[in-house]
Design an enzyme around this catalytic site. Structure first.
Site, PDB file in Angstrom:
ATOM      1  N   ASP A   1       6.730  -7.613   0.143  1.00  0.00           N
ATOM      2  CA  ASP A   1       5.283  -6.985   0.422  1.00  0.00           C
ATOM      3  C   ASP A   1       4.895  -6.640  -0.510  1.00  0.00           C
ATOM      4  O   ASP A   1       4.972  -6.480  -2.092  1.00  0.00           O
ATOM      5  CB  ASP A   1       4.877  -5.858   1.198  1.00  0.00           C
TER       6      ASP A   1
ATOM      7  N   ARG B   1      -2.080   6.556   0.714  1.00  0.00           N
ATOM      8  CA  ARG B   1      -2.016   6.192  -1.406  1.00  0.00           C
ATOM      9  C   ARG B   1      -3.681   7.157  -1.841  1.00  0.00           C
ATOM     10  O   ARG B   1      -3.469   7.640  -2.257  1.00  0.00           O
ATOM     11  CB  ARG B   1      -3.089   5.305  -1.483  1.00  0.00           C
TER      12      ARG B   1
ATOM     13  N   SER C   1      -0.653  -3.393   5.166  1.00  0.00           N
ATOM     14  CA  SER C   1       0.033  -3.173   5.650  1.00  0.00           C
ATOM     15  C   SER C   1       0.136  -2.067   7.216  1.00  0.00           C
ATOM     16  O   SER C   1       0.409  -1.905   8.191  1.00  0.00           O
ATOM     17  CB  SER C   1       1.330  -1.785   4.964  1.00  0.00           C
TER      18      SER C   1
ATOM     19  N   ASP D   1       4.021  -8.083   8.514  1.00  0.00           N
ATOM     20  CA  ASP D   1       2.259  -7.635   9.391  1.00  0.00           C
ATOM     21  C   ASP D   1       1.215  -7.949   8.166  1.00  0.00           C
ATOM     22  O   ASP D   1       0.300  -8.499   9.244  1.00  0.00           O
ATOM     23  CB  ASP D   1       2.188  -6.520   8.411  1.00  0.00           C
ATOM     24  N   HIS D   2       1.872  -9.035   7.461  1.00  0.00           N
ATOM     25  CA  HIS D   2       0.735  -9.730   6.740  1.00  0.00           C
ATOM     26  C   HIS D   2       1.944 -10.484   6.001  1.00  0.00           C
ATOM     27  O   HIS D   2       2.364 -10.919   5.818  1.00  0.00           O
ATOM     28  CB  HIS D   2      -0.353  -9.252   5.860  1.00  0.00           C
TER      29      HIS D   2
ATOM     30  N   ARG E   1      -4.059  -5.018  -7.459  1.00  0.00           N
ATOM     31  CA  ARG E   1      -2.861  -5.132  -7.066  1.00  0.00           C
ATOM     32  C   ARG E   1      -3.693  -5.932  -5.402  1.00  0.00           C
ATOM     33  O   ARG E   1      -3.036  -7.185  -4.908  1.00  0.00           O
ATOM     34  CB  ARG E   1      -2.332  -4.297  -6.513  1.00  0.00           C
ATOM     35  N   ASP E   2      -4.114  -5.804  -5.752  1.00  0.00           N
ATOM     36  CA  ASP E   2      -5.431  -6.532  -3.774  1.00  0.00           C
ATOM     37  C   ASP E   2      -6.328  -7.354  -4.338  1.00  0.00           C
ATOM     38  O   ASP E   2      -6.897  -8.058  -3.537  1.00  0.00           O
ATOM     39  CB  ASP E   2      -6.231  -5.526  -2.805  1.00  0.00           C
TER      40      ASP E   2
ATOM     41  N   ARG F   1      -8.388   4.198   3.783  1.00  0.00           N
ATOM     42  CA  ARG F   1      -7.394   3.934   3.856  1.00  0.00           C
ATOM     43  C   ARG F   1      -6.262   5.530   3.620  1.00  0.00           C
ATOM     44  O   ARG F   1      -6.940   5.821   2.300  1.00  0.00           O
ATOM     45  CB  ARG F   1      -6.549   3.076   3.485  1.00  0.00           C
TER      46      ARG F   1
ATOM     47  N   HIS G   1       3.921  -7.374  -4.458  1.00  0.00           N
ATOM     48  CA  HIS G   1       3.243  -7.249  -5.711  1.00  0.00           C
ATOM     49  C   HIS G   1       3.011  -7.455  -6.788  1.00  0.00           C
ATOM     50  O   HIS G   1       2.280  -7.024  -7.389  1.00  0.00           O
ATOM     51  CB  HIS G   1       3.046  -5.598  -4.969  1.00  0.00           C
TER      52      HIS G   1
END
EC number: 5.4.2.12
Length: 496
Positions: free
Chosen positions: A384, A255, A62, A425-426, A150-151, A252, A388
């Site tokens: 999104d 978070r 994102s 965005d993705h 999660r990712d 990033r 998730h």
């Protein structure tokens, strides 16, 4: 010729899927979307890898997606930049200052970061390199591990903890706490979650286990996956001291802010705090990789023309349509209004897949009807955030909710004489299950994303492109010259 007002709808996590049984976007009831993609000009945009400034093959996210959309160029992202520079980190002046302060005070280093190779918020290899460097200066490192799930797959932490243990086996470093990102990386002001992670890190309070692997096994035996692991203290760890230094390894920012803010506010004695990047203009901590300024983003160009613009999203994605969309600028541009709609107070969004989309749309339609904004940017987070969770049925409900909201936005745009653009965005919700691993798929994808133009003047067609082509296309529709800083291209062809 005067241009059109534009309403840009960014559907978070809405990729072009295969149409198979685990494609929630295809499987959901979406009458408006089905009509739009069959009747309006449409193309596909690349939203991952080198086309958005990431390493080849890296899935989009994102932050990167909104930067690319809003800035109209391929911006070298932190992941790729750090990959290129990490092997020289032992020479980094900020790291050397950080080390000297710890040495002078006789303290230790507390390293906090997400442990995975997901590449969205962090990269484990970066953390391991910095651990090796800092221990090489004779400093003990306590590692505060944040589990992903999660990712990366929901139960993959054993692999990452095993890799870290192997790396630090002969170094003066140990895992001090382990917590799921649900607690340590909340960004929706659920401070009770953040507090549990903070208390474990700062004061060594909370459940305790003999090792990280033991803590993980207990969590799995309780049916709790990586993301949701309760913050747990490991071994004899007894908390932070004022003489210590703290280093965050996430690159990033969104978070990191709550946990960092809590540390700075509640433990001001710890003054030696270092981040991989500058997480916030308001939280002035040193950074290993300072930001590079981006000029002439879409928002700046609109502002320079004396036009008004609106950004609207719910809490979960508000930073994306403001800070990230503006290329890392926190303050609004002149003429830029912002509306934040609170995200629902639920533990996971599969419990309320509608999220706050209806409330966003209520406010958005009112603003479109006012016809005061030349550019309106809205984010719908549902595909999104629910994607998730790995819950297919909830993801379908999320997609259907967004579809009904898009229909309302479309009618408002038509009545106001505005052009409506829809993109993403993705990818995410177009892949809800990993057949190979026989488990729910909770991560982003490298799918192309849609780009649809509704209610445009005249007969137009669209070329395929990249996310960085969205801003030039918006300017084309608004009849505003594209600045040379923007290297993307308008995707519009006008058919005479």
């Amino acid at each position: 010729m005067s241009g059109s007002n534009v309403v840009l709808c960014i559907l978070d996590g809405w990729g072009n899927g295969s149409g198979g049984r685990y494609d929630a976007i295809h499987a959901a009831y979406t009458p408006f979307w089905d009509t739009a993609v069959s009747c309006c000009p449409m193309s596909s945009l690349s939203a991952s890898g080198t086309d958005v400034g990431l390493p080849s093959g890296q899935v989009g996210n994102s932050e990167v997606g909104h930067i690319s959309i809003g800035c109209g160029r391929i911006v070298l992202q932190d992941l790729l930049r750090i990959n290129l520079e990490i092997n020289e980190v032992h020479k980094n002046p900020k790291l050397l200052d950080f080390v000297r302060d710890i040495q002078a005070k006789g303290g230790v280093c507390h390293m906090i970061g997400l442990l995975s190779d997901g590449g969205v918020h962090s990269l484990q290899a970066h953390m391991e390199t910095i651990i090796e460097v800092i221990t090489g200066f004779g400093i003990k490192v306590f590692i505060h591990v944040i589990l992903d799930g999660r990712d990366v797959p929901p139960r993959s932490a054993e692999k990452y903890i095993g890799m870290l243990n192997a790396k630090i086996e002969h170094l003066n470093a140990e895992i001090a706490t382990v917590a799921g990102r649900y607690y340590a990386m909340d960004r929706d002001n659920r401070l009770d979650r953040t507090c549990k992670a903070y208390d474990a890190i700062a004061y060594a309070t909370g459940p305790r286990s003999g090792s990280a692997m033991e803590a993980l096994e207990k969590s799995y035996n309780s049916g709790v996956t990586d993301e949701f692991m309760v913050p747990t203290v490991i071994g004899d760890y007894d908390g932070m001291g004022a003489e210590d230094g703290v280093l965050f390894t996430n690159f990033r920012n969104d978070r990191v802010l709550q946990l960092l803010g809590m540390l700075l506010h509640r433990f001001p004695e710890v003054s030696n705090v270092l981040g991989m990047r500058q997480y916030s203009e308001k939280m002035r901590i040193a950074s290993l990789f300072p930001p590079r300024e981006i000029h002439r983003s879409l928002g700046e160009v609109i502002s320079e023309r004396g036009l008004k613009q609106l950004r609207i999203a719910e809490t979960e994605k508000f930073a994306h349509v403001t800070f990230f969309f503006n290329g890392g600028r926190e303050e609004p541009f002149t003429g830029e209004d912002r509306i934040i709609i609170p995200s629902p107070d639920v533990s996971t969004y599969d419990l309320k897949p509608e999220m706050s989309a209806v409330e966003i749309t209520d406010s958005l339609v009112e603003r479109i009807n006012s016809q005061q904004y030349a550019l309106t940017v809205v984010n719908y987070a549902n595909a999104d955030m629910v994607g998730h969770t790995g819950n297919m049925e909830a993801a379908k409900k999320a997609v259907t909710t967004v579809d009904s909201c898009l229909q309302r936005v479309f009618y408002a745009a038509v009545n106001a004489g505005a052009v409506m653009l829809i993109t993403a965005d993705h990818g995410n919700a177009e892949k809800m299950f990993d057949v190979q691993n026989d488990s729910p798929f909770t991560a982003h994808t490298s799918s192309m994303v849609p780009f649809v133009v509704c209610n445009a003047d005249g007969d137009i067609s669209l070329s395929d492109g990249r996310l960085c082509d969205v801003a030039p296309t918006v300017l084309d529709l608004m009849n505003i010259p594209q600045p040379s800083d923007m290297t993307g291209c308008s995707l519009i062809t006008r058919n005479s």
